[in-house]
Design a protein around this motif. Structure first.
Motif, PDB file in Angstrom:
ATOM      1  N   ASP A   1      13.653   1.259  -2.242  1.00 54.04           N
ATOM      2  CA  ASP A   1      15.098   1.036  -2.248  1.00 54.04           C
ATOM      3  C   ASP A   1      15.764   1.707  -3.450  1.00 54.04           C
ATOM      4  O   ASP A   1      16.975   1.894  -3.456  1.00 54.04           O
ATOM      5  CB  ASP A   1      15.407  -0.461  -2.257  1.00 54.04           C
ATOM      6  N   ASN A   2      14.988   2.065  -4.466  1.00 59.63           N
ATOM      7  CA  ASN A   2      15.546   2.722  -5.646  1.00 59.63           C
ATOM      8  C   ASN A   2      15.832   4.210  -5.406  1.00 59.63           C
ATOM      9  O   ASN A   2      16.491   4.828  -6.219  1.00 59.63           O
ATOM     10  CB  ASN A   2      14.619   2.574  -6.854  1.00 59.63           C
ATOM     11  N   TYR A   3      15.313   4.766  -4.330  1.00 57.07           N
ATOM     12  CA  TYR A   3      15.573   6.174  -4.038  1.00 57.07           C
ATOM     13  C   TYR A   3      16.941   6.280  -3.384  1.00 57.07           C
ATOM     14  O   TYR A   3      17.179   5.723  -2.316  1.00 57.07           O
ATOM     15  CB  TYR A   3      14.495   6.750  -3.122  1.00 57.07           C
ATOM     16  N   GLN A   4      17.832   7.012  -4.027  1.00 59.99           N
ATOM     17  CA  GLN A   4      19.188   7.144  -3.532  1.00 59.99           C
ATOM     18  C   GLN A   4      19.786   8.446  -4.036  1.00 59.99           C
ATOM     19  O   GLN A   4      19.274   9.057  -4.966  1.00 59.99           O
ATOM     20  CB  GLN A   4      20.038   5.962  -3.999  1.00 59.99           C
ATOM     21  N   SER A   5      20.858   8.846  -3.403  1.00 57.14           N
ATOM     22  CA  SER A   5      21.581  10.046  -3.821  1.00 57.14           C
ATOM     23  C   SER A   5      23.065   9.719  -3.871  1.00 57.14           C
ATOM     24  O   SER A   5      23.559   8.908  -3.091  1.00 57.14           O
ATOM     25  CB  SER A   5      21.355  11.193  -2.840  1.00 57.14           C
ATOM     26  N   CYS A   6      23.756  10.372  -4.761  1.00 55.94           N
ATOM     27  CA  CYS A   6      25.189  10.152  -4.924  1.00 55.94           C
ATOM     28  C   CYS A   6      25.935  11.331  -4.300  1.00 55.94           C
ATOM     29  O   CYS A   6      25.626  12.487  -4.567  1.00 55.94           O
ATOM     30  CB  CYS A   6      25.535  10.030  -6.405  1.00 55.94           C
ATOM     31  N   LEU A   7      26.899  11.028  -3.466  1.00 61.98           N
ATOM     32  CA  LEU A   7      27.682  12.082  -2.817  1.00 61.98           C
ATOM     33  C   LEU A   7      28.880  12.527  -3.663  1.00 61.98           C
ATOM     34  O   LEU A   7      29.374  13.633  -3.484  1.00 61.98           O
ATOM     35  CB  LEU A   7      28.186  11.612  -1.455  1.00 61.98           C
TER      36      LEU A   7
ATOM     37  N   TYR B   1      27.035   6.250  -2.360  1.00 61.79           N
ATOM     38  CA  TYR B   1      25.581   6.367  -2.418  1.00 61.79           C
ATOM     39  C   TYR B   1      24.999   6.507  -1.014  1.00 61.79           C
ATOM     40  O   TYR B   1      25.468   5.873  -0.073  1.00 61.79           O
ATOM     41  CB  TYR B   1      24.972   5.128  -3.060  1.00 61.79           C
ATOM     42  N   ILE B   2      23.987   7.313  -0.914  1.00 60.16           N
ATOM     43  CA  ILE B   2      23.147   7.354   0.291  1.00 60.16           C
ATOM     44  C   ILE B   2      21.818   6.741  -0.116  1.00 60.16           C
ATOM     45  O   ILE B   2      21.118   7.268  -0.981  1.00 60.16           O
ATOM     46  CB  ILE B   2      22.950   8.790   0.803  1.00 60.16           C
ATOM     47  N   LEU B   3      21.483   5.622   0.493  1.00 55.02           N
ATOM     48  CA  LEU B   3      20.260   4.901   0.154  1.00 55.02           C
ATOM     49  C   LEU B   3      19.138   5.379   1.074  1.00 55.02           C
ATOM     50  O   LEU B   3      18.671   4.663   1.952  1.00 55.02           O
ATOM     51  CB  LEU B   3      20.496   3.391   0.277  1.00 55.02           C
ATOM     52  N   TRP B   4      18.673   6.583   0.849  1.00 58.47           N
ATOM     53  CA  TRP B   4      17.675   7.167   1.737  1.00 58.47           C
ATOM     54  C   TRP B   4      16.301   6.546   1.533  1.00 58.47           C
ATOM     55  O   TRP B   4      15.448   6.629   2.411  1.00 58.47           O
ATOM     56  CB  TRP B   4      17.630   8.684   1.600  1.00 58.47           C
ATOM     57  N   GLY B   5      16.066   5.880   0.445  1.00 60.10           N
ATOM     58  CA  GLY B   5      14.781   5.212   0.220  1.00 60.10           C
ATOM     59  C   GLY B   5      14.565   4.047   1.159  1.00 60.10           C
ATOM     60  O   GLY B   5      13.480   3.860   1.697  1.00 60.10           O
TER      61      GLY B   5
ATOM     62  N   VAL C   1       0.827  -1.210   0.000  1.00 59.13           N
ATOM     63  CA  VAL C   1       0.000   0.000   0.000  1.00 59.13           C
ATOM     64  C   VAL C   1       0.866   1.267   0.000  1.00 59.13           C
ATOM     65  O   VAL C   1       0.685   2.140  -0.854  1.00 59.13           O
ATOM     66  CB  VAL C   1      -0.955   0.015   1.224  1.00 59.13           C
ATOM     67  N   ILE C   2       1.779   1.368   0.960  1.00 56.34           N
ATOM     68  CA  ILE C   2       2.553   2.604   1.116  1.00 56.34           C
ATOM     69  C   ILE C   2       3.509   2.799  -0.058  1.00 56.34           C
ATOM     70  O   ILE C   2       3.580   3.892  -0.630  1.00 56.34           O
ATOM     71  CB  ILE C   2       3.319   2.601   2.453  1.00 56.34           C
ATOM     72  N   ASN C   3       4.251   1.746  -0.417  1.00 56.58           N
ATOM     73  CA  ASN C   3       5.196   1.897  -1.520  1.00 56.58           C
ATOM     74  C   ASN C   3       4.522   2.291  -2.838  1.00 56.58           C
ATOM     75  O   ASN C   3       5.037   3.156  -3.538  1.00 56.58           O
ATOM     76  CB  ASN C   3       6.022   0.624  -1.701  1.00 56.58           C
ATOM     77  N   PRO C   4       3.372   1.698  -3.204  1.00 62.19           N
ATOM     78  CA  PRO C   4       2.723   2.169  -4.432  1.00 62.19           C
ATOM     79  C   PRO C   4       2.257   3.627  -4.353  1.00 62.19           C
ATOM     80  O   PRO C   4       2.311   4.347  -5.348  1.00 62.19           O
ATOM     81  CB  PRO C   4       1.532   1.230  -4.598  1.00 62.19           C
ATOM     82  N   ILE C   5       1.825   4.063  -3.175  1.00 60.18           N
ATOM     83  CA  ILE C   5       1.421   5.469  -3.035  1.00 60.18           C
ATOM     84  C   ILE C   5       2.632   6.366  -3.225  1.00 60.18           C
ATOM     85  O   ILE C   5       2.577   7.365  -3.947  1.00 60.18           O
ATOM     86  CB  ILE C   5       0.745   5.710  -1.662  1.00 60.18           C
ATOM     87  N   VAL C   6       3.743   6.005  -2.576  1.00 62.57           N
ATOM     88  CA  VAL C   6       4.972   6.774  -2.763  1.00 62.57           C
ATOM     89  C   VAL C   6       5.457   6.609  -4.198  1.00 62.57           C
ATOM     90  O   VAL C   6       6.000   7.532  -4.806  1.00 62.57           O
ATOM     91  CB  VAL C   6       6.048   6.333  -1.751  1.00 62.57           C
ATOM     92  N   GLY C   7       5.220   5.413  -4.778  1.00 65.18           N
ATOM     93  CA  GLY C   7       5.636   5.142  -6.139  1.00 65.18           C
ATOM     94  C   GLY C   7       4.909   5.978  -7.172  1.00 65.18           C
ATOM     95  O   GLY C   7       5.367   6.087  -8.318  1.00 65.18           O
ATOM     96  N   ALA C   8       3.794   6.574  -6.795  1.00 57.46           N
ATOM     97  CA  ALA C   8       3.103   7.463  -7.722  1.00 57.46           C
ATOM     98  C   ALA C   8       3.989   8.656  -8.057  1.00 57.46           C
ATOM     99  O   ALA C   8       3.837   9.264  -9.106  1.00 57.46           O
ATOM    100  CB  ALA C   8       1.788   7.941  -7.109  1.00 57.46           C
TER     101      ALA C   8
ATOM    102  N   ALA D   1      12.115   1.824   6.125  1.00 55.26           N
ATOM    103  CA  ALA D   1      12.248   1.316   7.499  1.00 55.26           C
ATOM    104  C   ALA D   1      11.554   2.239   8.493  1.00 55.26           C
ATOM    105  O   ALA D   1      10.906   1.773   9.438  1.00 55.26           O
ATOM    106  CB  ALA D   1      13.718   1.155   7.863  1.00 55.26           C
ATOM    107  N   ALA D   2      11.654   3.545   8.278  1.00 58.57           N
ATOM    108  CA  ALA D   2      10.988   4.499   9.180  1.00 58.57           C
ATOM    109  C   ALA D   2       9.471   4.366   9.078  1.00 58.57           C
ATOM    110  O   ALA D   2       8.772   4.404  10.095  1.00 58.57           O
ATOM    111  CB  ALA D   2      11.426   5.926   8.856  1.00 58.57           C
ATOM    112  N   LEU D   3       8.965   4.222   7.863  1.00 62.42           N
ATOM    113  CA  LEU D   3       7.517   4.031   7.687  1.00 62.42           C
ATOM    114  C   LEU D   3       7.061   2.734   8.347  1.00 62.42           C
ATOM    115  O   LEU D   3       6.010   2.696   9.004  1.00 62.42           O
ATOM    116  CB  LEU D   3       7.151   4.039   6.206  1.00 62.42           C
ATOM    117  N   THR D   4       7.831   1.682   8.180  1.00 58.45           N
ATOM    118  CA  THR D   4       7.494   0.404   8.810  1.00 58.45           C
ATOM    119  C   THR D   4       7.460   0.546  10.326  1.00 58.45           C
ATOM    120  O   THR D   4       6.539   0.058  10.985  1.00 58.45           O
ATOM    121  CB  THR D   4       8.512  -0.676   8.402  1.00 58.45           C
ATOM    122  N   PHE D   5       8.447   1.233  10.876  1.00 60.42           N
ATOM    123  CA  PHE D   5       8.481   1.440  12.319  1.00 60.42           C
ATOM    124  C   PHE D   5       7.275   2.250  12.789  1.00 60.42           C
ATOM    125  O   PHE D   5       6.628   1.900  13.775  1.00 60.42           O
ATOM    126  CB  PHE D   5       9.774   2.148  12.729  1.00 60.42           C
TER     127      PHE D   5
END
Length: 168
Positions: free
Chosen positions: A58-64, A82-86, A44-51, A91-95
């Motif tokens: 896990d595909n959301y990341q940033s390169c330093l 890489y910073i894998l902030w996704g 549910v949450i990932n598809p909403i964010v996936g919109a 994990a934060a949403l799950t918590f």
């Protein structure tokens, strides 16, 4: 041999305490909730964010660094930082969802139930127990009166420690 019996007896008492059993039940229930919450986040949450982008957080990341690249066959990071902030967001949403489920389905009803049980208890209208200071004051007065050889009259209105000396 008596040492081992003492240790085994102590271990048995430890295991039979209510807290250990309650903790074991909490771990099992927590594991079951974790599976449910993980499914909710993935379904549910990932598809909403996936919109907004990718459905896999896990595909959301940033390169330093200025150059970041992945191996096209394995998807492993070849160079760059890489910073894998996704995955952190996932994990934060799950918590947060797990904490909300535990609070609203377990803690809140248990607190309401405890409040109702406390309200059902009869109110103790008996006299309040004397404070430690009042008792010590009475003891002091009684000892002074006993030393002086007079009738002891406690200084407080409770009169629980007064020593009376009979006149002969």
């Amino acid at each position: 041999m008596s040492q081992s019996k003492g240790v085994l007896q102590g271990f048995k008492e430890f295991l039979m305490r209510g807290n250990v059993i309650e903790l074991a039940v909490a771990v099992v229930v927590g594991a079951a909730f974790t599976n449910i919450v993980n499914s909710v986040v993935k379904g549910v949450i990932n598809p909403i964010v996936g919109a907004l982008g990718s459905q896999n957080l896990d595909n959301y990341q940033s390169c330093l660094t200025t150059t970041c690249s992945k191996d096209p066959k394995t998807g492993a990071f070849v160079d760059g930082i890489y910073i894998l902030w996704g995955s952190v967001l996932s994990a934060a949403l799950t918590f947060l969802i797990t904490a909300a489920v535990v609070y609203f389905l377990m803690i809140l009803p248990m607190n309401k139930w405890k409040e109702r049980q406390e309200a059902k208890k009869p109110v103790d209208d008996g006299p309040a127990a004397p404070t430690e200071i009042e008792l010590l004051t009475e003891i002091r007065d009684a000892l002074i009166a006993q030393r002086n050889g007079s009738l002891a009259v406690p200084s407080s209105a409770l009169g629980t420690i007064g020593i009376q000396k009979t006149q002969e």
